[in-house]
Design an enzyme around this catalytic site. Structure first.
Site, PDB file in Angstrom:
ATOM      1  N   LEU A  70       0.836  -1.201   0.000  1.00 57.46           N
ATOM      2  CA  LEU A  70       0.000   0.000   0.000  1.00 57.46           C
ATOM      3  C   LEU A  70       0.872   1.251   0.000  1.00 57.46           C
ATOM      4  O   LEU A  70       2.066   1.187   0.281  1.00 57.46           O
ATOM      5  CB  LEU A  70      -0.908  -0.025   1.236  1.00 57.46           C
ATOM      6  CG  LEU A  70      -1.780  -1.280   1.383  1.00 57.46           C
ATOM      7  CD1 LEU A  70      -2.595  -1.224   2.667  1.00 57.46           C
ATOM      8  CD2 LEU A  70      -2.678  -1.471   0.177  1.00 57.46           C
ATOM      9  N   PRO A  71       0.271   2.419  -0.307  1.00 59.67           N
ATOM     10  CA  PRO A  71       1.098   3.618  -0.456  1.00 59.67           C
ATOM     11  C   PRO A  71       1.842   4.059   0.813  1.00 59.67           C
ATOM     12  O   PRO A  71       3.044   4.288   0.769  1.00 59.67           O
ATOM     13  CB  PRO A  71       0.096   4.693  -0.891  1.00 59.67           C
ATOM     14  CG  PRO A  71      -1.055   3.941  -1.495  1.00 59.67           C
ATOM     15  CD  PRO A  71      -1.126   2.643  -0.731  1.00 59.67           C
ATOM     16  N   THR A 101       6.290   0.834   1.854  1.00 59.50           N
ATOM     17  CA  THR A 101       7.297   1.652   2.527  1.00 59.50           C
ATOM     18  C   THR A 101       6.559   2.608   3.453  1.00 59.50           C
ATOM     19  O   THR A 101       5.836   3.499   2.984  1.00 59.50           O
ATOM     20  CB  THR A 101       8.128   2.472   1.517  1.00 59.50           C
ATOM     21  OG1 THR A 101       8.737   1.566   0.591  1.00 59.50           O
ATOM     22  CG2 THR A 101       9.212   3.264   2.221  1.00 59.50           C
ATOM     23  N   LYS A 176      15.124   0.780   4.351  1.00 61.74           N
ATOM     24  CA  LYS A 176      14.540   1.282   3.097  1.00 61.74           C
ATOM     25  C   LYS A 176      14.625   2.814   3.028  1.00 61.74           C
ATOM     26  O   LYS A 176      14.894   3.386   1.957  1.00 61.74           O
ATOM     27  CB  LYS A 176      13.085   0.806   3.014  1.00 61.74           C
ATOM     28  CG  LYS A 176      12.271   1.376   1.885  1.00 61.74           C
ATOM     29  CD  LYS A 176      12.698   0.860   0.529  1.00 61.74           C
ATOM     30  CE  LYS A 176      11.848   1.466  -0.568  1.00 61.74           C
ATOM     31  NZ  LYS A 176      12.427   1.245  -1.886  1.00 61.74           N
ATOM     32  N   LYS A 251       7.043  11.255  -0.006  1.00 63.98           N
ATOM     33  CA  LYS A 251       6.638  10.590   1.243  1.00 63.98           C
ATOM     34  C   LYS A 251       7.855   9.925   1.913  1.00 63.98           C
ATOM     35  O   LYS A 251       8.099  10.090   3.105  1.00 63.98           O
ATOM     36  CB  LYS A 251       5.569   9.537   0.933  1.00 63.98           C
ATOM     37  CG  LYS A 251       5.208   8.663   2.110  1.00 63.98           C
ATOM     38  CD  LYS A 251       4.954   7.197   1.813  1.00 63.98           C
ATOM     39  CE  LYS A 251       5.664   6.517   0.716  1.00 63.98           C
ATOM     40  NZ  LYS A 251       5.726   5.084   0.695  1.00 63.98           N
TER      41      LYS A 251
HETATM   42  P1  NAD Z   1       0.523   2.503  -6.203  1.00 68.01           P
HETATM   43  O1  NAD Z   1      -0.073   3.796  -5.801  1.00 68.01           O
HETATM   44  O2  NAD Z   1       0.735   2.197  -7.657  1.00 68.01           O
HETATM   45  O3  NAD Z   1      -0.327   1.281  -5.597  1.00 68.01           O
HETATM   46  C1  NAD Z   1      -0.883   1.272  -4.303  1.00 68.01           C
HETATM   47  C2  NAD Z   1      -2.256   0.607  -4.408  1.00 68.01           C
HETATM   48  O4  NAD Z   1      -2.805   0.434  -3.080  1.00 68.01           O
HETATM   49  C3  NAD Z   1      -3.271   1.452  -5.194  1.00 68.01           C
HETATM   50  O5  NAD Z   1      -3.744   0.696  -6.295  1.00 68.01           O
HETATM   51  C4  NAD Z   1      -4.365   1.751  -4.155  1.00 68.01           C
HETATM   52  O6  NAD Z   1      -5.661   1.779  -4.725  1.00 68.01           O
HETATM   53  C5  NAD Z   1      -4.202   0.583  -3.203  1.00 68.01           C
HETATM   54  N1  NAD Z   1      -4.769   0.787  -1.859  1.00 68.01           N
HETATM   55  C6  NAD Z   1      -4.630   1.836  -1.014  1.00 68.01           C
HETATM   56  N2  NAD Z   1      -5.263   1.578   0.156  1.00 68.01           N
HETATM   57  C7  NAD Z   1      -5.814   0.343   0.048  1.00 68.01           C
HETATM   58  C8  NAD Z   1      -6.572  -0.485   0.921  1.00 68.01           C
HETATM   59  N3  NAD Z   1      -6.900  -0.093   2.156  1.00 68.01           N
HETATM   60  N4  NAD Z   1      -6.979  -1.696   0.484  1.00 68.01           N
HETATM   61  C9  NAD Z   1      -6.671  -2.110  -0.783  1.00 68.01           C
HETATM   62  N5  NAD Z   1      -5.936  -1.369  -1.657  1.00 68.01           N
HETATM   63  C10 NAD Z   1      -5.512  -0.166  -1.247  1.00 68.01           C
HETATM   64  O7  NAD Z   1       1.910   2.403  -5.419  1.00 68.01           O
HETATM   65  P2  NAD Z   1       3.152   1.458  -5.758  1.00 68.01           P
HETATM   66  O8  NAD Z   1       4.067   2.177  -6.693  1.00 68.01           O
HETATM   67  O9  NAD Z   1       2.670   0.095  -6.057  1.00 68.01           O
HETATM   68  O10 NAD Z   1       3.875   1.482  -4.319  1.00 68.01           O
HETATM   69  C11 NAD Z   1       3.386   0.743  -3.214  1.00 68.01           C
HETATM   70  C12 NAD Z   1       4.386   0.869  -2.084  1.00 68.01           C
HETATM   71  O11 NAD Z   1       5.654   0.363  -2.518  1.00 68.01           O
HETATM   72  C13 NAD Z   1       4.631   2.319  -1.631  1.00 68.01           C
HETATM   73  O12 NAD Z   1       4.795   2.344  -0.226  1.00 68.01           O
HETATM   74  C14 NAD Z   1       5.921   2.692  -2.350  1.00 68.01           C
HETATM   75  O13 NAD Z   1       6.629   3.693  -1.640  1.00 68.01           O
HETATM   76  C15 NAD Z   1       6.655   1.362  -2.358  1.00 68.01           C
HETATM   77  N6  NAD Z   1       7.620   1.156  -3.465  1.00 68.01           N
HETATM   78  C16 NAD Z   1       7.307   1.515  -4.751  1.00 68.01           C
HETATM   79  C17 NAD Z   1       8.251   1.288  -5.756  1.00 68.01           C
HETATM   80  C18 NAD Z   1       7.972   1.650  -7.197  1.00 68.01           C
HETATM   81  O14 NAD Z   1       8.906   1.623  -8.022  1.00 68.01           O
HETATM   82  N7  NAD Z   1       6.731   1.975  -7.570  1.00 68.01           N
HETATM   83  C19 NAD Z   1       9.472   0.687  -5.466  1.00 68.01           C
HETATM   84  C20 NAD Z   1       9.736   0.298  -4.153  1.00 68.01           C
HETATM   85  C21 NAD Z   1       8.803   0.537  -3.164  1.00 68.01           C
END
Ligand code: NAD
Length: 301
Positions: A70-71, A101, A176, A251
């Site tokens: 999740l975000p 994260t 991280k 964030k």
């Molecule tokens: P994203 O915004 O693409 O996906 C997050 C998803 O979570 C969204 O689809 C949202 O609708 C869903 N969501 C939010 N609350 C929810 C709930 N209560 N129940 C169900 N679904 C819910 O984000 P992302 O890029 O996939 O990143 C996710 C996490 O991973 C973040 O913490 C980010 O910092 C970390 N991260 C991202 C990357 C990257 O390259 N994108 C790399 C490493 C770490």
């Protein structure tokens, strides 16, 4: 987990990272049921053949492992904690792996509440980006009990190439935050050098290749060039879509700065990076991949 190869998994959060991770588990033979609050994310998951549940509560029915991606902290706390949270409904022995994260303090809060309910819990944020998630080559930075991580490792290896035990609950998140603060500084520094080079009339592809093989070489130049067209697979070459959103980087930098204040650490470049990403997001670019900060540096925001 009886058989780590066929463990039923609930996967909550099917965004840029969660969906490819869940698909890798499915392809490896695990029964996976996913859920995302966003209809768009659910629709995309359905087109990829991922079995979906109608709610998070439905997704975890019969699951031995619950993975969340999740975000931010508030989303994770809302999912698991509180009267409507998942924790109170999961049978003892269920393993929770939160790969989001979030703040180390939120991970510790979740772990304490989980353990009080007889559940096992790991914070396991990842590095490697969306390409790493799709290829199953992520690096997991885990915090929690070492024996619990040993149990979870075969599952994590379906989604990643490296699994590190960083310490107790929250230590994965602390690790991280250090990594992402460095990544932000590298992205900004690399963007600055490339923008300067272009303003001096240099070809970005040639300059990138020279720096990649010289003392300025780094991960951004290897895998994630911010100039459109230099690297076909990088988000810059698809309009900075997908990838790792600038708002998510902001964030993470905020979390790193909170941690620095709490520990009395000096992080001058991390603080400058946070300000630059805040300006970039204020200019309306928070939804673009974090490599789009090149636009701010080169005066195009
Ligand atoms: P994203 O915004 O693409 O996906 C997050 C998803 O979570 C969204 O689809 C949202 O609708 C869903 N969501 C939010 N609350 C929810 C709930 N209560 N129940 C169900 N679904 C819910 O984000 P992302 O890029 O996939 O990143 C996710 C996490 O991973 C973040 O913490 C980010 O910092 C970390 N991260 C991202 C990357 C990257 O390259 N994108 C790399 C490493 C770490």
């Amino acid at each position: 987990m009886s058989d780590p190869h066929t463990t039923p998994v609930a996967f909550i959060g099917l965004g840029n990272m969660g969906l490819p991770m869940a698909l890798n588990l499915m392809k490896a033979g695990h029964p996976v049921r996913g859920f995302d609050l966003s209809e768009t994310a659910r629709a995309l998951a359905a087109t990829q053949g991922l079995p979906l549940a109608g709610s998070a509560h439905e997704a975890v029915e019969g699951a031995a492992v619950v993975i969340s991606m999740l975000p931010a902290s508030r989303h994770v706390e809302a999912l698991y904690l509180g009267p409507a949270g998942l924790l109170g409904r999961l049978p003892a022995g269920t393993l929770l792996i939160d790969c989001s994260t979030i703040a180390p303090a939120s991970s510790r809060l979740l772990a304490e509440a989980a353990v009080a309910q007889g559940l096992d819990c790991l914070d396991a944020p990842v590095s490697g980006g969306t390409a790493g998630a799709a290829a199953g080559t992520l690096t997991f930075m885990a915090g929690g009990d070492a024996a619990t991580l040993d149990q979870a490792t075969p599952l994590l290896q379906r989604m990643g190439a490296n699994v590190f035990h960083c310490g107790g609950a929250g230590a994965g998140q602390a690790t991280k935050l250090c990594n992402n603060m460095l990544l932000a500084v590298l992205m900004i520094g690399t963007s600055e050098a490339l923008a300067l080079g272009q303003s001096l009339g240099l070809d970005a592809t040639v300059l990138s290749e020279v720096m990649r093989r010289s003392s300025g070489g780094n991960w951004v130049l290897e895998k994630y060039n911010p100039v459109p067209g230099v690297m076909d697979a990088a988000p810059a070459s698809r309009g900075y879509s997908g990838g790792f959103g600038s708002a998510l980087m902001l964030k993470d930098l905020g979390l790193a700065m909170e941690a620095a204040v709490a520990s009395g650490s000096a992080t001058p470049l991390g603080a400058a990076a946070r300000q630059l990403y805040a300006m970039h997001c204020q200019a309306g670019q928070g939804g673009l991949d974090f490599s789009s900060v090149l636009g701010l540096i080169s005066g195009q925001d």
